[in-house]
Design a protein around this motif. Sequence first.
Motif: not given
Length: 228
Positions: A68-74
């Motif tokens: 996954d990309r290191w971003l907020a889940p939304d």
Amino acid sequence: MQFHRFENSAALNSNFAKRLIDLLEAGIAERGHAYLAVSGGRTPQALFSHLAGTELPWSKVTITLADDRWLAPDAKDSNERLVKSVLLQDKASAAHFISLVTTDERAEDGADAINKRLAVIPTFDAVILGMGEDGHTASLFPCSQELAEGLTIAQDALAVNPTTAPYQRMSLSKQRLLNTRHLFLHLVGAGKLPVLNQAVAGDDVMQMPIRAFLHHPCVDIQVMFASE
């Protein structure tokens, strides 16, 4: 490697969804619970929709991501967002999900927590990989300094900093991805076939990391391909 070619993506997704459901049902029947790792991006969205509407004791299934990309889940580009909005819907909403992100600012700072989460997962019943035009799979990018680590470490996950793709990433390692009863490579698009052929023809895994899976001596990867 076993290569399965379908007339179109609709035929592929119908066949693939049935195979996956059969594998998950077998896992539940034999061990009481089933474990599935999926990839993000556009390719699996229709497959996810097929799975979401299928009858299964989904409360006995745990799902996580290959990366996954290191971003907020939304966030728009989050693979977790995709899985939750397409796969974990309808009948599949009862499945358990293990996230590959934390609230830490840097992926490196969240790696220990992610590895602790993943430690509860035994051998996967199925892992679904994708492949980029550069031969990367999961977030094991040929451009990243972390590639050698990702191909050799014993731990389940690691932070990756690709130089040719946006965002920091959290990726499952080669060893964790191979710890599965069934391994699939899901490819849609005519442009994927020459990349696959190039990967099959060579053996330099640092140039094309997907080769580590295509040429593995102990794993029979199933390639599910449709040109459109």
